[in-house]
Write an enzyme that holds these catalytic residues in place. Structure first.
Site, short mmCIF file in Angstrom:
data_model
loop_
_atom_site.label_atom_id
_atom_site.label_comp_id
_atom_site.label_asym_id
_atom_site.label_seq_id
_atom_site.Cartn_x
_atom_site.Cartn_y
_atom_site.Cartn_z
N LYS A 99 0.81 -1.21 0.00
CA LYS A 99 0.00 0.00 0.00
C LYS A 99 0.84 1.26 0.00
O LYS A 99 0.49 2.25 -0.63
CB LYS A 99 -0.93 0.02 1.22
CG LYS A 99 -2.13 -0.89 1.08
CD LYS A 99 -3.12 -0.62 2.19
CE LYS A 99 -4.35 -1.50 2.06
NZ LYS A 99 -5.21 -1.41 3.25
N LYS A 158 -6.37 -10.33 -8.91
CA LYS A 158 -7.55 -10.34 -8.05
C LYS A 158 -8.60 -9.36 -8.54
O LYS A 158 -8.26 -8.28 -9.04
CB LYS A 158 -7.15 -9.93 -6.62
CG LYS A 158 -7.24 -11.08 -5.63
CD LYS A 158 -6.84 -10.63 -4.25
CE LYS A 158 -8.03 -10.15 -3.45
NZ LYS A 158 -7.72 -9.99 -2.01
N LYS A 209 -11.60 -3.29 -6.73
CA LYS A 209 -12.40 -2.08 -6.91
C LYS A 209 -11.62 -1.00 -7.65
O LYS A 209 -12.19 -0.06 -8.18
CB LYS A 209 -12.87 -1.54 -5.57
CG LYS A 209 -11.75 -0.97 -4.73
CD LYS A 209 -12.29 -0.20 -3.54
CE LYS A 209 -11.23 0.70 -2.93
NZ LYS A 209 -11.11 2.01 -3.57
#
Ligand code: TRP
Length: 350
Positions: free
Chosen positions: A118, A211, A214
């Site tokens: 992240k 994966k 969003k």
């Protein structure tokens, strides 16, 4: 101390809930209601650890918090029998996180792979919150002394950290815990991850090695929980496949990530094993399998989208549900905080 079995889990209100969130998390949340007392939390405090470009700013945060709540309820979570609330309404999350900040070690957090992902290359510019994220997560769980945590595979390392924090707290404060009357010196349970469900990893419809996310630029890569029937069916028909017909056995899915993903989605949504799905569709063309899959997705997901739409149209009602959940969560949390403060040696009004 014998701990009462209790389930806790959280979902971030960062927008665009999709099939991956549904099959990887929410379906299990629904199932756990039959056997456990459950607490499901919309973790708005976790959402703001990323840049505002990710969570969208104050108006979006409130909108997304209500949308996740609506998704929970529309999927079958009962906010009367169990507890549904947003994290920031219960101050114990932040308070316990502070105590845990002083229990957890820098070295433990430095090992978290999700932080590395992240924060990316520009670590100097990452928020302190994103580094501390797993500590807040441990506080979420242990504030309710939850024993079981349904999560996706990617949260396993964070769960291990929660166990380490619980264990170190119990050790460091063992004498104080015993002085408060717990003879075995255990105040926090070591929470167990529940990584179950047939499809904990739903992959992108455009690339079976990535994966479902969003943040993927292509909306066709995912099925959003808010998609209507036509959109769902279209996305399934457009999903990437390979030119081979479907295999009749699971082994034949090896090296065919797109086929594997679609069969996995079919299996998960229908509650069948992949082998069983292949027994029915193996040898046939993708197009007929896709038609059946589109039909199944629409049958399972379109009603949820419809119910979510109905629910978010009445934000006052959703807020009342969250407030009621927060009141009931706070009753449990306050008890843990009182005892935690006594154990640490913080003076409080009695
Ligand atoms: N980190 C979790 C996720 O991104 C969300 C979360 C926050 C959570 N607190 C939690 C999950 C506590 C389980 C328990 O999926």
């Amino acid at each position: 101390m014998a701990f009462v079995e209790r389930v806790f889990s959280g979902v971030q209100p960062t927008g665009n809930l999709h099939l991956g969130n549904y099959l990887g998390a929410i379906v299990n949340f629904v199932k756990m209601q039959e056997t456990h007392n459950c607490i499901y939390c919309v973790v708005d405090m976790h959402a703001i650890t990323m840049g505002m470009d990710v969570w969208g700013g104050p108006a979006e945060l409130a909108r997304n918090t209500r949308e996740v709540t609506a998704a929970f309820i529309a999927s079958g979570i009962d906010p009367k029998k169990h507890i549904v609330f947003n994290q920031s309404q219960v101050s114990g999350h932040a308070e316990l996180a502070w105590i845990f900040n002083c229990v957890a070690r820098m070295g433990w957090l430095n090992r978290m792979t999700q932080f590395k992902e992240k924060a990316g290359k520009d670590r100097e510019n990452a928020s302190v919150g994103i580094f501390d994220y797993p500590v807040l997560m441990a506080a979420d769980i242990l504030l309710y002394r939850a024993t079981h945590v349904p999560v996706g595979e990617d949260q396993k390392q964070h769960l291990e950290l929660s166990r380490d924090i619980a264990q170190k707290f119990n050790n460091d404060f063992g004498d104080s815990i015993r002085a408060q009357g717990a003879n075995d010196g255990l105040f926090f349970p070591l929470p167990e991850p529940l990584i179950t469900g047939p499809a904990t990893r739903v992959m992108s419809l455009r690339d079976g090695t990535k994966k479902m996310s969003k943040s993927d630029a292509s909306d066709n890569s995912r099925i959003n929980l808010t998609d209507d029937a036509d959109t769902i069916a279209q996305k399934i028909r457009k999903a990437k496949t390979d030119p081979e017909p479907l295999p009749s056995e699971e082994k034949g899915l090896e090296g065919r990530p797109e086929a594997d993903n679609l069969v996995g989605i079919f299996a998960a949504l229908s509650g069948r094993a992949k082998a069983d799905v292949l027994r029915e569709f193996g040898g046939g063309q993708f197009s007929s399998f896709k038609n059946a899959l589109a039909e199944l997705c629409v049958a399972k997901l379109a009603p949820i989208a419809g119910e979510m739409k109905r629910l978010v149209a009445d934000p006052g009602h959703i807020d009342a549900t969250l407030n009621d959940g927060a009141d009931r969560a706070r009753a449990i949390a306050d008890e843990t905080m009182k005892l935690s403060k006594d154990i640490v040696g913080f003076i409080r009004r009695r």
